[in-house]
Design an enzyme around this catalytic site. Structure first.
Site, PDB file in Angstrom:
ATOM      1  N   HIS A 103       0.801  -1.216  -0.038  1.00 42.37           N
ATOM      2  CA  HIS A 103      -0.063   0.035  -0.094  1.00 42.37           C
ATOM      3  C   HIS A 103       0.765   1.216  -0.018  1.00 42.37           C
ATOM      4  CE1 HIS A 103      -3.575  -2.355  -0.155  1.00 42.37           C
ATOM      5  NE2 HIS A 103      -3.796  -2.438   1.308  1.00 42.37           N
ATOM      6  N   HIS A 174      -9.783   2.227   0.556  1.00 43.10           N
ATOM      7  CA  HIS A 174      -9.614   1.188   1.503  1.00 43.10           C
ATOM      8  C   HIS A 174     -10.986   1.285   2.518  1.00 43.10           C
ATOM      9  CE1 HIS A 174      -8.027  -2.319   3.673  1.00 43.10           C
ATOM     10  NE2 HIS A 174      -6.878  -2.314   2.803  1.00 43.10           N
ATOM     11  N   SER A 175     -12.116   1.682   1.881  1.00 46.79           N
ATOM     12  CA  SER A 175     -13.043   1.484   2.868  1.00 46.79           C
ATOM     13  C   SER A 175     -13.598   0.253   3.305  1.00 46.79           C
ATOM     14  CB  SER A 175     -14.353   2.195   2.100  1.00 46.79           C
ATOM     15  OG  SER A 175     -14.262   3.629   2.065  1.00 46.79           O
ATOM     16  N   TYR A 176     -13.932  -0.168   4.486  1.00 48.37           N
ATOM     17  CA  TYR A 176     -14.502  -1.284   5.120  1.00 48.37           C
ATOM     18  C   TYR A 176     -15.994  -1.127   5.140  1.00 48.37           C
ATOM     19  CZ  TYR A 176      -9.790  -2.416   6.859  1.00 48.37           C
ATOM     20  OH  TYR A 176      -8.394  -2.577   7.015  1.00 48.37           O
ATOM     21  N   GLU A 309     -11.551  -3.537  -2.909  1.00 48.53           N
ATOM     22  CA  GLU A 309     -10.659  -2.685  -3.309  1.00 48.53           C
ATOM     23  C   GLU A 309     -10.169  -2.638  -4.833  1.00 48.53           C
ATOM     24  OE1 GLU A 309      -6.941  -3.273  -0.577  1.00 48.53           O
ATOM     25  OE2 GLU A 309      -8.396  -4.552   0.273  1.00 48.53           O
TER      26      GLU A 309
END
Length: 347
Positions: A103, A174-176, A309
């Site tokens: 990343h 990179h949202s959860y 992602e």
């Protein structure tokens, strides 16, 4: 659109929170720190619900190392051996994931304080500059990410980048997500569907071996909606090795393809569709969250959320048959991803 102060970084830089809203009651909170999607409140038949993990304080974002909600780069995912060759020169990167660079390195784009402004159309635009040599990557890179909240209850991220030297670029968010709500605790009652026939097989350090694995007969066959639990409890060696899903699904083999539906997830009253131009999608099931205390005191444990992602394939710089992550000097990198929400009728 409105802006409010969110806090100050440990280095003393002020951070703002911008809120985008549409006429249906959907809203998105975006931080200038890391381009983080801090909250995503979506209307359902049971009321408005925040479906992304996040934190209430700036210090909490700096303390965590799970990239929660953030823009990720200069190169998302792993670069094997934390080095690469480009134009006959070897570049050495930070080792921050086993023997690999992950990343973008130790201080990637997820830690930058971006410049923000609203355009005439009501979009939020974030910009920043990554100088030559930052985290070991060549070329001064100018970046722009546009956040568009649509009247169709969608959030679209449009990525652009341009460098003055040949470099590598692979950006993602990179949202959860947890469609039952960020504080609901598990993925029970939620399904996932990914429109892909293969994954890039990973080695024990989560770097692709170069082989494509047909999903047929495996827990990666998500071409029809499937609950998360059976795959997560599978004895498949790829699942065991990653402690869950943390794999790149092959969408197409070119670096930028047609804007199309890549994945869909559902709970009892809400559907999420993910559209992208990217050639790959990394499904990650929050396998390594470790009791982080999030918004409203919610505790985020392993496998309490999933990430979609959208990106180029991992370690593409070392795999000549993979789509390329090389951005030639003077050329513009462009990719688009849209997260669209819609209600599910009561059954």
């Amino acid at each position: 659109m409105r802006k409010r102060p969110f806090g100050v970084t440990a280095a003393g830089r002020p951070v703002d929170c911008w809120t985008l809203t549409n006429d249906h009651g959907m809203s998105a909170e975006i931080l200038t720190y890391g381009g983080v999607i801090r909250a995503l409140r979506v209307p359902t038949r049971n009321g408005v619900r925040d479906v992304v993990l996040g934190f209430d304080a700036m210090a909490d974002y700096e303390a965590q190392d799970k990239y929660i909600g953030a823009l990720v780069g200069r190169v998302a995912n792993r670069i094997g051996g934390a080095s690469f060759q480009l134009d006959g020169k070897t570049y050495t990167l930070a080792v921050n994931n086993g023997p690999n660079c992950n990343h973008g390195g130790i201080h990637g784009f997820h830690e930058k304080v971006w410049t923000a402004y609203a355009n005439a159309e009501g979009d939020l635009i974030l910009t920043c500059i990554s100088p030559d040599g930052e985290e070991g990557f060549p070329g001064t890179l100018h970046l722009q990410v546009t956040y568009t909240l649509g009247e169709d209850d969608s959030l679209t991220l449009t990525y652009q980048a341009r460098s003055d030297a040949n470099t590598l670029v692979n950006l993602t968010n990179h949202s959860y997500f947890n469609l039952n709500g960020h504080a609901s605790g598990t993925l029970d009652g939620q399904t996932i569907q990914i429109f892909s026939d293969a994954i890039t097989e990973s080695d024990e350090t989560s770097v692709p071996t170069g082989r494509l694995l047909d999903v047929s007969g495996t827990p990666f066959d998500l071409r029809k909606p499937a609950p998360f639990a059976p795959g997560l409890t599978s004895d498949h060696p790829q699942i065991r090795m990653a402690n869950g899903y943390d794999h790149n699904f092959v969408l197409h083999s070119q670096p930028a393809g047609p804007f199309r539906l890549a994945a869909a997830a559902e709970c009892a009253d809400l559907r999420l569709e993910c559209y992208t131009t990217q050639p790959g999608l990394q499904l990650y099931t929050a396998n390594y969250l470790a009791g982080e205390v999030g918004k409203d005191g919610a505790v985020y444990e392993p496998r309490c959320a999933f990430c979609l992602e959208t990106q180029c394939w991992p370690d593409a710089i070392h795999q000549p048959d993979f789509p390329s992550v090389v951005l030639p000097a003077g050329k513009t990198y462009r990719q688009t991803t849209r997260f669209r929400f819609s209600p599910v009728a009561e059954k």
